[in-house]
Motif scaffolding. Structure first.
Motif, short mmCIF file in Angstrom:
data_model
loop_
_atom_site.label_atom_id
_atom_site.label_comp_id
_atom_site.label_asym_id
_atom_site.label_seq_id
_atom_site.Cartn_x
_atom_site.Cartn_y
_atom_site.Cartn_z
N PRO A 233 35.14 10.08 -27.14
CA PRO A 233 36.15 9.02 -27.24
C PRO A 233 36.44 8.37 -25.89
O PRO A 233 36.62 7.15 -25.80
CB PRO A 233 37.40 9.75 -27.77
N LYS B 65 42.90 7.84 -28.40
CA LYS B 65 42.87 6.39 -28.60
C LYS B 65 44.26 5.84 -28.92
O LYS B 65 44.52 4.65 -28.74
CB LYS B 65 41.89 6.03 -29.72
N LEU C 113 36.03 4.48 -24.78
CA LEU C 113 37.16 3.72 -24.24
C LEU C 113 36.83 3.08 -22.89
O LEU C 113 37.53 2.17 -22.45
CB LEU C 113 38.40 4.62 -24.09
N ASN D 143 40.62 12.14 -31.44
CA ASN D 143 40.40 10.70 -31.43
C ASN D 143 41.72 9.94 -31.62
O ASN D 143 42.01 8.97 -30.94
CB ASN D 143 39.41 10.30 -32.52
#
Lengths: 375, 100
Positions: free
Chosen positions: A102, A80, A106, A76
């Protein structure tokens, strides 16, 4: 109990790991916060653990070793921290939800991704598949080193070279390979994420994010680092930038002991031990008409020692329950990797996964075969 | 009498703490984090410069919650250069002023 669920977490842990965790709980103080001897002593031990990790993964700078709670947290932070609005990522068709979820999240900020098909035992074709998935907005290649369901091994060194040829960031999920295969940062990986509690034999609650010298991901967690407290801005220096809050000191001490255990045994010897058992099992499975296999006979070049199968006439969870009643622990279902099951056509059925460790014996496989033959 | 004792005690503690942090003949190189401090200690030790890690006592804005590498005064210039060359961010230096 015969434990074949080591892809989830290794069990048992080496005695040195248990001792390290126990000692750390009895003696620890919050490292890197106070100036007293206990705190400085704990900070020194964490630093030593960083050095152990850094040496194990071929890193020049122990400050680029980031301790996290698990591989999912590391992924993550990496995903990210790197991908921004409008970016595109290329992933493999075998990814765990720790990568896929994730990325799904996004999508809300305009990140897109393409799944590149993986061709077991044909790395050239897999490379081509990744190459064709890259477009003008691609920012990163994110892929597993080895599938947690099928054991299929990806050519991450070649994928890294491909990614860098296109100016992309290479993020590797080494949850199933660290401790079994060489994972060397000298190959140029930008970020490697792994669990501390699987092939590295550390306790649960430990993970690693390893960063190259060139990469500076954004942070997704900010907080107290025990450094420059007067500033409200998250420090830029590693590892503090990514390690807000009190570290899992007992866990990190256990992880250090686990890595030392793997280093002492030799990851290649551990892999060979496990492969021998998996190949034996595969050969026996081939002669059992009720067993459904989905991959060819595993070779070290293309696989890690993980094997999944199904039994005709039984749901995968039923087989797991029968094995459990006979003192054998496995994991059945989708293994938090629906993408990997979709790739093999087992999305509706799931599969039964066998993942041995250094502590399993050949006799354990015979017991498994005996129980399955009676089913 | 009680008040004289308390003031005297506080002054002793103050001097004791100051002496404990930076003794005469020593200097302190301030770095931002304990990891930098420990890394710096390792680097300096590898080239034969002994360094002790301490939490920085002075409150000085940027140097709050920082750590110091205590080295012999005659080695501090060399030590600072080595740290900088090895990517350790140095925030400042302090000199030991000895016992009072």
């Amino acid at each position: 109990m015969i434990y074949f669920d080591n892809s989830a977490t290794t069990y048992p842990k080496p005695q040195t790991v248990t001792a390290a965790v126990s000692n750390a709980v009895k003696q620890s103080s919050n490292p890197g916060r106070s100036g007293h001897s206990l705190s400085l002593g704990a900070a020194g031990k964490i630093f030593s653990a960083r050095q152990t990790v850094s040496d194990f993964f071929g890193m020049e700078n122990e400050q680029n070793v980031i301790f996290t709670g698990n591989c999912t947290t590391s992924l993550n932070m990496a995903i990210k921290g790197i991908l921004k609005s409008g970016d595109h990522a290329v992933v493999s068709s075998l990814e765990h939800n720790a990568v896929m979820r994730p990325l799904e999240k996004l999508k809300g900020i305009g990140v897109t991704y393409t799944k590149a098909e993986v061709y077991p035992c044909d790395n050239d074709k897999t490379l081509d598949s990744f190459r064709h998935a890259i477009n003008s907005k691609t920012k990163a290649v994110i892929c597993t080193h080895a599938s947690n369901v099928w054991g299929i091994r990806l050519p991450i060194e070649r994928l890294c070279a491909l990614a860098h040829a296109y100016g992309l960031v290479m993020i590797v999920d080494a949850a199933q390979s660290a401790g079994i295969l060489p994972v060397d940062m000298h190959n140029g990986f930008d970020i490697v994420c792994t669990a501390g509690h699987k092939g590295l034999y550390g306790p649960m609650g430990t993970g690693l994010m390893l960063l190259s010298e060139q990469i500076m991901p954004d942070t997704i967690i900010e907080g107290g680092t025990g450094s420059n407290s007067i500033s409200l801005v998250q420090p830029e220096e590693f590892p503090d930038r990514f390690e807000s809050g009190t570290p899992n000191f007992p866990g990190i001490m256990g992880l250090k002991a686990g890595i030392s255990f793997v280093s002492a045994k030799g990851y290649d010897r551990i892999a060979e031990h496990e492969f021998r058992m998996i190949r034996y099992l595969y050969e026996k499975f081939q002669r059992m008409s009720k067993i459904i296999l989905y991959t060819p006979e595993p070779e070290k070049e293309y696989y890690v020692p993980v094997l999944s199968f199904n039994c005709k006439g039984y749901a995968s969870e039923e087989v797991a329950e029968i094995l459990n009643k006979n003192g054998i622990a496995v994991r059945a279902g989708l293994h938090c990797a629906p993408t990997a099951h979709e790739a093999m056509g087992t999305l509706k059925t799931g599969a039964v996964r066998i993942s041995p460790s250094v502590f399993n014996k050949p006799a354990d496989m015979d017991r498994l075969l005996f129980v399955l033959s009676k089913t | 009498m009680q008040r004289v004792f308390e003031v005297h005690f506080c002054m002793c503690m103050h001097n004791l703490l100051k002496r404990e942090v930076i003794r005469l003949g020593n200097s302190a190189i301030t770095v931002s984090s304990v990891t930098y401090a420990l890394r710096g200690q390792k680097i300096l030790r590898s080239i034969g410069i002994k360094a002790e890690v301490k939490k920085t006592v002075k409150h000085d804005g940027e140097k709050s919650c920082s750590y110091s590498l205590i080295v012999k005064k005659e080695k501090v210039d060399e030590a600072e250069q080595i740290l900088l060359r090895n990517g350790v961010r140095v925030m400042g230096r302090s000199e030991g002023d000895g016992e009072k």
